[in-house]
Write a protein that holds these residues in place. Structure first.
Motif, PDB file in Angstrom:
ATOM      1  N   PHE B 218       0.833  -1.201   0.000  1.00 40.06           N
ATOM      2  CA  PHE B 218       0.000   0.000   0.000  1.00 40.06           C
ATOM      3  C   PHE B 218       0.868   1.253   0.000  1.00 40.06           C
ATOM      4  O   PHE B 218       0.653   2.175  -0.787  1.00 40.06           O
ATOM      5  N   ILE B 219       1.891   1.266   0.858  1.00 39.59           N
ATOM      6  CA  ILE B 219       2.734   2.461   0.944  1.00 39.59           C
ATOM      7  C   ILE B 219       3.454   2.699  -0.381  1.00 39.59           C
ATOM      8  O   ILE B 219       3.506   3.825  -0.887  1.00 39.59           O
ATOM      9  N   ILE B 220       3.989   1.632  -0.985  1.00 36.42           N
ATOM     10  CA  ILE B 220       4.684   1.799  -2.269  1.00 36.42           C
ATOM     11  C   ILE B 220       3.703   2.310  -3.323  1.00 36.42           C
ATOM     12  O   ILE B 220       3.986   3.249  -4.061  1.00 36.42           O
ATOM     13  N   ALA B 221       2.509   1.695  -3.366  1.00 39.91           N
ATOM     14  CA  ALA B 221       1.552   2.048  -4.406  1.00 39.91           C
ATOM     15  C   ALA B 221       1.064   3.488  -4.252  1.00 39.91           C
ATOM     16  O   ALA B 221       0.954   4.210  -5.240  1.00 39.91           O
ATOM     17  N   VAL B 222       0.812   3.915  -3.020  1.00 37.34           N
ATOM     18  CA  VAL B 222       0.301   5.287  -2.885  1.00 37.34           C
ATOM     19  C   VAL B 222       1.405   6.306  -3.113  1.00 37.34           C
ATOM     20  O   VAL B 222       1.139   7.412  -3.580  1.00 37.34           O
ATOM     21  N   THR B 223       2.651   5.936  -2.817  1.00 36.24           N
ATOM     22  CA  THR B 223       3.747   6.848  -3.155  1.00 36.24           C
ATOM     23  C   THR B 223       3.758   7.082  -4.656  1.00 36.24           C
ATOM     24  O   THR B 223       3.947   8.209  -5.131  1.00 36.24           O
ATOM     25  N   ALA B 224       3.529   6.007  -5.410  1.00 39.47           N
ATOM     26  CA  ALA B 224       3.485   6.148  -6.867  1.00 39.47           C
ATOM     27  C   ALA B 224       2.242   6.904  -7.297  1.00 39.47           C
ATOM     28  O   ALA B 224       2.291   7.726  -8.201  1.00 39.47           O
ATOM     29  N   GLU B 225       1.121   6.631  -6.628  1.00 34.91           N
ATOM     30  CA  GLU B 225      -0.124   7.263  -7.046  1.00 34.91           C
ATOM     31  C   GLU B 225      -0.110   8.765  -6.814  1.00 34.91           C
ATOM     32  O   GLU B 225      -0.747   9.522  -7.541  1.00 34.91           O
ATOM     33  N   THR B 226       0.590   9.202  -5.792  1.00 31.76           N
ATOM     34  CA  THR B 226       0.651  10.636  -5.523  1.00 31.76           C
ATOM     35  C   THR B 226       1.820  11.288  -6.244  1.00 31.76           C
ATOM     36  O   THR B 226       2.131  12.444  -5.985  1.00 31.76           O
ATOM     37  N   ASN B 227       2.477  10.563  -7.138  1.00 28.92           N
ATOM     38  CA  ASN B 227       3.577  11.122  -7.921  1.00 28.92           C
ATOM     39  C   ASN B 227       4.718  11.629  -7.066  1.00 28.92           C
ATOM     40  O   ASN B 227       5.318  12.664  -7.343  1.00 28.92           O
ATOM     41  N   ARG B 228       5.033  10.901  -6.012  1.00 22.64           N
ATOM     42  CA  ARG B 228       6.137  11.326  -5.163  1.00 22.64           C
ATOM     43  C   ARG B 228       7.376  10.523  -5.524  1.00 22.64           C
ATOM     44  O   ARG B 228       7.271   9.389  -5.991  1.00 22.64           O
ATOM     45  N   ALA B 229       8.548  11.109  -5.281  1.00 24.28           N
ATOM     46  CA  ALA B 229       9.785  10.385  -5.525  1.00 24.28           C
ATOM     47  C   ALA B 229       9.801   9.147  -4.647  1.00 24.28           C
ATOM     48  O   ALA B 229       9.285   9.188  -3.540  1.00 24.28           O
ATOM     49  N   PRO B 230      10.375   8.025  -5.053  1.00 25.79           N
ATOM     50  CA  PRO B 230      11.122   7.798  -6.305  1.00 25.79           C
ATOM     51  C   PRO B 230      10.250   7.550  -7.522  1.00 25.79           C
ATOM     52  O   PRO B 230      10.752   7.109  -8.528  1.00 25.79           O
ATOM     53  N   PHE B 231       8.961   7.835  -7.431  1.00 26.77           N
ATOM     54  CA  PHE B 231       8.079   7.603  -8.579  1.00 26.77           C
ATOM     55  C   PHE B 231       7.617   8.930  -9.184  1.00 26.77           C
ATOM     56  O   PHE B 231       6.531   8.991  -9.734  1.00 26.77           O
ATOM     57  N   ASP B 232       8.395   9.970  -9.063  1.00 29.52           N
ATOM     58  CA  ASP B 232       7.918  11.278  -9.518  1.00 29.52           C
ATOM     59  C   ASP B 232       8.207  11.502 -10.997  1.00 29.52           C
ATOM     60  O   ASP B 232       8.658  12.571 -11.396  1.00 29.52           O
ATOM     61  N   LEU B 233       7.933  10.487 -11.810  1.00 37.41           N
ATOM     62  CA  LEU B 233       8.261  10.620 -13.232  1.00 37.41           C
ATOM     63  C   LEU B 233       7.418  11.667 -13.934  1.00 37.41           C
ATOM     64  O   LEU B 233       7.838  12.228 -14.922  1.00 37.41           O
ATOM     65  N   ALA B 234       6.231  11.914 -13.396  1.00 37.38           N
ATOM     66  CA  ALA B 234       5.355  12.877 -14.054  1.00 37.38           C
ATOM     67  C   ALA B 234       5.950  14.275 -14.019  1.00 37.38           C
ATOM     68  O   ALA B 234       5.709  15.085 -14.895  1.00 37.38           O
ATOM     69  N   GLU B 235       6.727  14.559 -12.991  1.00 38.68           N
ATOM     70  CA  GLU B 235       7.334  15.885 -12.932  1.00 38.68           C
ATOM     71  C   GLU B 235       8.850  15.777 -12.792  1.00 38.68           C
ATOM     72  O   GLU B 235       9.485  16.629 -12.199  1.00 38.68           O
ATOM     73  N   ALA B 236       9.407  14.689 -13.338  1.00 36.80           N
ATOM     74  CA  ALA B 236      10.847  14.436 -13.237  1.00 36.80           C
ATOM     75  C   ALA B 236      11.634  15.673 -13.613  1.00 36.80           C
ATOM     76  O   ALA B 236      11.717  16.041 -14.772  1.00 36.80           O
TER      77      ALA B 236
END
Lengths: 371, 358
Positions: B218-236
């Motif tokens: 859940f924590i990994i998935a929501v980090t990605a869902e909120t576009n936060r690093a390390p998944f911040d590719l939308a605003e890389a």
């Protein structure tokens, strides 16, 4: 498939990365042809920071032109100055005193560490990790302090002059350098913990941006960019200058050829530089820091070429003299220009995010490319 | 007696004595709306300053320290600056979508606050499908990002939006599956039911290892869902300058910015509610005295404490990890997280049927 690469077809996106872009660390302009996220072509456009340093040097005397070269590769300004001083000394046939030689090597290696520190931070920032930048600057700052005391400057030192160095070392120099080395040894494991060992980082770096040894040679790559592909090209080993032939250090070679290999070369090079400084810091010979030279230098008619190993690769200085007080023509062979030329070759077919990482591992300094 | 639910009940009593039922309802709705807008702004400001202080702490810096005591008013000053800045609309942009997108982002963040229990029995709307509502509404977030990216008439924005679309749609699956694990255990979608089911212990402790796996997923998935690093590719930043909000300025940018932080708060609040017992105090089996002491801590402090702990973890990610590449990001979801959470859900279902949990 191969023919398609590099041609623009319908559906491709052409984006301009730069001249103002967070990833280029300067005014580099890349025109990138993309198919979705995949890179088809990278076209560097240069000239945004061209200051015609080579032309300027033609109207400056042999003492003056060295100061301009600090502005080429500003992260290794000591080494640029060193290369020019070596070339002028070659023409003048001046013997540099042993103390000056040791001081020059010490400064070069400190500069190399500082440059690699900055590269490490900026490279991690390209990959989206912000914190390493500040950790790298913590160590780099103490090198800058050492430089400031002795040279009076923190970035463009202008410390090497024909015949030696401009002034003697500051009395605190040895103490400060030893302090720095202790700090560095205490903190170096943080680099591995924070970045090198990180699984995301390794996945981003390994098997990305492959450069074969043949390509590295044919594109004229030098420095860590070529040594990451296993090409032995350390000028300090092949054509030793100053006292490098008497020192004990290894030429760092990695055979991976990918971004991670280039990364590891620089990390290990920092440790080699520390090793060199350790050998010299307690053995600085007494004596003059500058050879006796005439007030106005005149090089005999002829052509002179020297090369040194900067933090980025091989820097060559080529002076054509007509016998006057100013050079007739000067040409610099800068490492950044050749290293940039390989970018298109290694970037094709990879993702946009990797391009940024590759530019990071090539360690481009734009004023060095443009001059 | 000063708990949030008491205050709310007294207010409701006073309003219904003073006004007729229709008027009472209208006044209460207005009050709730004002409270949500106030909370949106307040949370944004608090989280921005928190992020800057956390990052400064990790980066051996001081962080903002000039405006107000210890720089605590810095984000207020920044907001004022953004308010008076000109909101540009670029040439060639789709004006309607471009100007609508930040408000969609904001509205989504506000709507998501409805089913969150901020304290004991204090919740705007305890609807019986609360968890489903959260999953459904949070999917609308991606539409605002796609709108912004498409309407900006900018290649960087478009690429950022496309990345974000692929990312959010993928990671919603494992976020949903890990939420389902709790729903299966509880047997209810209602937020208050889920919290009361944790009175004798939080799900992360009661549910053995499968619940821990669900929590981590859940924590990994929501980090990605909120576009936060390390998944911040939308605003890389180093690749796409600022991704989907490259062309936004002034308050329109600020709305995206605040919505991002409020979304982080909301997903952490959901995580705290589902896995860490929401406002439920920490109890250990038969330690009656210890449990008694824990009960004295107000429920709102429990809730915010847990939520802010999770927010801190997500900020910790951001300031430590490098960014993933787009193909690695999708591989992580489809090849690892999704199968793991599916198998995990099966195990949790078996556990729920066989009553293996505590």
């Amino acid at each position: 498939m191969f023919e398609e690469v590099g041609t623009t077809t319908e559906g491709d996106i052409i984006i301009n990365v730069g001249p103002q872009h967070p990833a280029t660390h300067g005014v580099l302009h890349l025109v990138i042809t993309l198919n979705g996220e995949t890179i088809k072509k990278v076209e560097p456009h240069l000239g945004y920071i061209h200051r015609s340093i080579e032309k300027m040097c033609e109207s400056l005397s042999y003492r003056q032109f060295i100061y301009v070269t600090s502005r080429m590769d500003y992260l290794s300004s000591h080494i640029n100055n060193h290369a020019c001083a070596l070339c002028v000394e070659k023409g003048l046939q001046v013997e540099v005193p042993p103390r000056a030689q040791v001081i020059r090597v010490l400064m070069d290696e400190l500069t190399r560490i500082a440059s690699h520190e900055l590269w490490w931070g900026a490279m991690a920032m390209d990959l989206g990790a912000f914190t390493p930048f500040f950790h790298a600057f913590r160590e780099r700052e103490s090198i800058n302090d050492i430089m400031e005391e002795t040279c009076g400057a923190r970035l463009t030192m202008n410390y090497m002059v024909p015949g030696g160095v401009m002034q003697d070392l500051h009395p605190n120099f040895q103490k400060k350098v030893k302090e720095f080395m202790q700090l560095y040894k205490r903190k170096i494991h943080e680099y591995d913990e924070l970045v090198t060992g990180n699984i995301i980082f390794q996945n981003r770096m390994k098997n990305v941006g492959y450069l074969s040894a043949e390509d590295a040679v044919s594109y004229g790559c030098s420095g860590p960019a070529a040594r990451g592909s296993g090409v032995s090209c350390d000028i300090r080993k092949i054509y030793p200058y100053e006292i490098y032939d008497k020192l004990e250090f290894d030429e760092v070679l990695e055979t991976g050829g990918d971004s991670f290999a280039r990364y590891m070369v620089r990390i290990r090079e920092m440790q080699q530089s520390i090793h060199i400084i350790e050998q010299l810091i307690d053995n600085i010979p007494e004596g003059d820091f500058q050879a006796k030279t005439k007030a106005v230098l005149k090089l005999p008619k002829g052509e002179f070429y020297t090369r040194v190993e900067t933090a980025r690769g091989e820097l060559g200085v080529y002076i054509v003299s007509e016998g006057g007080t100013t050079p007739y023509r000067i040409k610099f062979r800068s490492p950044g220009f050749s290293n940039l030329s390989v970018l298109d070759h290694i970037a094709r077919g990879s993702k946009l995010g990797d391009l940024v990482a590759m530019m990071g591992t090539l360690d481009l300094v734009i004023p060095d490319i443009d001059r | 007696m000063w708990s949030f639910s008491n205050i709310a009940n007294n207010l409701h009593k006073w309003l219904s004595e003073t006004f007729n039922p229709t008027m009472t309802l209208i006044i209460e709705m207005v009050l709730a709306g004002v409270a949500v807008i106030g909370l949106f702004a307040a949370l944004g400001l608090v989280l921005v300053i928190m992020e800057r202080k956390v990052s400064a702490w990790m980066q051996i810096r001081l962080g903002p320290n000039r405006v107000g005591p210890k720089g605590m008013l810095q984000s207020l000053a920044d907001t004022l600056k953004l308010l008076v800045k000109e909101g540009l609309t670029p040439n060639g942009a789709d004006k309607l979508l471009f100007n609508l997108a930040p408000f969609v982002a904001m509205i989504v963040a506000m709507l998501l606050m409805a089913p969150i229990a901020f304290a004991k029995d204090f919740q705007l709307w305890d609807l019986n499908i609360g968890v489903l509502y959260v999953s459904a509404i949070s999917s609308i977030m991606v539409i605002s990002i796609l709108m912004a990216g498409w309407a900006s008439n900018n290649k960087y924005s478009l690429m950022g939006a496309m990345r974000s679309g692929a990312q959010i749609v993928s990671y919603e699956l494992s976020a949903g599956l890990s939420i389902l694990a709790v729903v299966v255990m509880t047997g209810s979608l209602q937020v208050s039911d889920i919290i009361y089911s944790q009175a004798d212990g939080w799900w992360i402790f009661k549910g053995h290892i499968p619940m821990v796996i669900a929590f981590v997923t859940f924590i990994i998935a929501v980090t990605a869902e909120t576009n936060r690093a390390p998944f911040d590719l939308a605003e890389a930043e180093s690749e796409l300058t600022a991704g989907f909000h490259t062309e936004y300025s002034g308050m329109k940018f600020a709305l995206f910015f605040l919505a991002e932080y409020v979304n982080v708060f909301i997903v952490c609040a959901i995580g705290a509610t589902l896995f860490l017992g929401g406002w439920m105090p920490f109890h250990i089996g038969n330690w009656t005295q210890f449990n008694h002491v824990m009960d004295y801590i107000p429920s709102s402090i429990w809730f915010f404490g847990k939520t802010f702990f999770l927010i801190f973890v997500i900020m910790w990610f951001r300031w430590t990890f490098p960014r993933l590449r787009i193909d690695q990001l999708l591989n992580l979801e489809w090849k690892y997280l999704l199968p793991i959470s599916m198998i995990n859900l099966l195990i949790v279902t078996a556990m729920a049927i066989l009553k293996w949990h505590f």
